[in-house]
Design an enzyme around this catalytic site. Sequence first.
Site, short mmCIF file in Angstrom:
data_model
loop_
_atom_site.label_atom_id
_atom_site.label_comp_id
_atom_site.label_asym_id
_atom_site.label_seq_id
_atom_site.Cartn_x
_atom_site.Cartn_y
_atom_site.Cartn_z
N ASP A 53 -1.43 -36.91 -85.52
CA ASP A 53 0.01 -36.70 -85.49
C ASP A 53 0.34 -35.53 -84.57
OD1 ASP A 53 2.67 -36.32 -85.93
OD2 ASP A 53 2.52 -35.81 -88.05
N GLU A 134 -14.04 -11.92 -68.91
CA GLU A 134 -14.57 -10.74 -69.61
C GLU A 134 -13.68 -10.44 -70.82
OE1 GLU A 134 -14.83 -7.47 -66.87
OE2 GLU A 134 -15.83 -8.66 -65.32
N GLU A 136 -12.39 -9.13 -74.43
CA GLU A 136 -12.61 -8.02 -75.36
C GLU A 136 -11.98 -8.36 -76.70
OE1 GLU A 136 -12.45 -4.52 -71.92
OE2 GLU A 136 -10.67 -5.02 -73.09
N GLU A 191 -16.85 -1.30 -76.43
CA GLU A 191 -15.84 -0.96 -75.43
C GLU A 191 -15.28 0.44 -75.70
OE1 GLU A 191 -13.99 -1.21 -72.83
OE2 GLU A 191 -15.16 -2.80 -71.90
N GLU A 198 -17.09 -6.02 -76.16
CA GLU A 198 -17.00 -6.97 -75.05
C GLU A 198 -18.33 -7.70 -74.90
OE1 GLU A 198 -16.71 -6.84 -70.17
OE2 GLU A 198 -15.35 -5.53 -71.30
N HIS A 247 -10.39 -9.93 -68.26
CA HIS A 247 -10.37 -10.00 -66.80
C HIS A 247 -10.89 -11.35 -66.34
CE1 HIS A 247 -10.92 -5.32 -66.80
NE2 HIS A 247 -9.77 -5.71 -67.31
N ARG A 318 -10.08 0.83 -59.89
CA ARG A 318 -9.72 -0.11 -60.95
C ARG A 318 -8.28 0.03 -61.43
NH1 ARG A 318 -15.30 -0.04 -61.51
NH2 ARG A 318 -16.20 -1.86 -62.57
N GLU A 335 -11.05 -10.15 -58.88
CA GLU A 335 -10.94 -9.92 -60.32
C GLU A 335 -9.49 -9.57 -60.67
OE1 GLU A 335 -12.88 -6.96 -63.72
OE2 GLU A 335 -12.71 -6.28 -61.64
N ARG A 337 -7.06 -8.26 -63.35
CA ARG A 337 -7.32 -7.40 -64.49
C ARG A 337 -6.21 -7.42 -65.55
NH1 ARG A 337 -11.15 -3.80 -63.92
NH2 ARG A 337 -10.06 -2.16 -65.09
#
Length: 446
Positions: A53, A134, A136, A191, A198, A247, A318, A335, A337
């Site tokens: 359903d 990645e 977490e 982490e 992670e 990420h 970063r 990447e 983030r």
Amino acid sequence: MKNFTKEEIVSNAKENNVRFLRLMFTDIDGTVKNVEVPISQLNKALNNEMMFDGSSIDGFVRIEESDMLLYPDLGTWLIFPWEIGSENGKVARLICDIYNADDTPFAGDPRTNLKHALKEMEEMGFTEFNLGPEPEFFLFKLDGNGKPTLELNDNAGYFDFAPTDLGENCRREIVLHLEDLGFEIEASHHEAAPGQHEIDWKYADALEACDNIQTFKLIVKTVAREHGLHATFMPKPLEGVSGSGMHFNMSLFNENGNAFCDESDDLGLSKVAYQFLAGTIHHALAYTAVCNPTVNSYKRLIPGYEAPVYVAWSARNRSPLIRVPSSRGMSTRIELRSVDPSANPYLALAVLLKSGLDGIKNEMVPAAPIDRNIYRMTSEERHEKGIIDLPTTLHNALKYLSQDEIVKDALGSHIYNSFITSKKVEWAAYREQVSEWEQEKYMTLY
């Protein structure tokens, strides 16, 4: 992803004493759903004859058109690494695509929707889109009734280990179960925030990678409960500490290999890589609603923590939205983030792929990389460099989404309309709440 035949699955189920089968799929919110049947129904399931359903699933169909079919992807056959009950039988799963009762693909199925984006990619001459996530998560203690508390399992920090990291044994067991299921685990660690962890595994092609994320979440939550803990992928469960991200490491391949790699370039990036990167920059404000789809997501995207706040890219630091990790050759990738683990991975990857492909189609050129710590730049310096902010609320993110035809097209009209409706309801409900902070701030002041 391994290719199984129906006969191999039937034989494998018998050899391993499988007693139940989970026919799993994902709704638009990214929640894993399943229809569980006894193994006696295996042949019926393999012949695409299992109905359910759809009107009861968020974002699917109305009650008058509720009958839907489950089409198992045979390559996702998997036997879970635990036994059930006194009979010592096992549970297996197949991940399914959703079809209408007339055997046509259902437009509201996130997994099928991703396949549409992948088809466009192939028509442009690319053979594969790889993702290395990645994710977490936090571990909280359960109370005597098995309900989650706000009490963390440890007070450890980045890369700490036992006895400071009290979640180490739980995390190890998660890793062992994942390896039993075929995951190639690359790293597992505590982490930055207390109680935060992670686990990273090897990249895979887009569809398998998203399937793996959903399987990963299920294993994490199951093992955590066995340890008297609650695992949550909520982006920001506690104030004052880092939130949880997921990420996305992405790369396009063609018949010659990694299409992002060009050793003659100063940064080792190809023209295609720059164009794809430019597309993800160009559409960032719009796809944020999909990659960060909850009210809580925007409690993570604030200055002062590791989560990105500004739309920029770099090959070195970063702080921007997009980073280009230093690995080259087959490992060349970009990447993103900003993505958090509340995102539906199929929808998130579809909008990111279409954004990048739009950059390639229109030969977009990214702005110069920002190699300074953006958090330490003044607003004037950011303005001078053309650095804009990510949306600060779900409400604003939905506005940007509604104005971007490329990202809307990546979702398709059914999913887009269902998503917008659901998220507007979520935002309206949030706006109605009076928080403890407001009460403490204003009750006596006014």
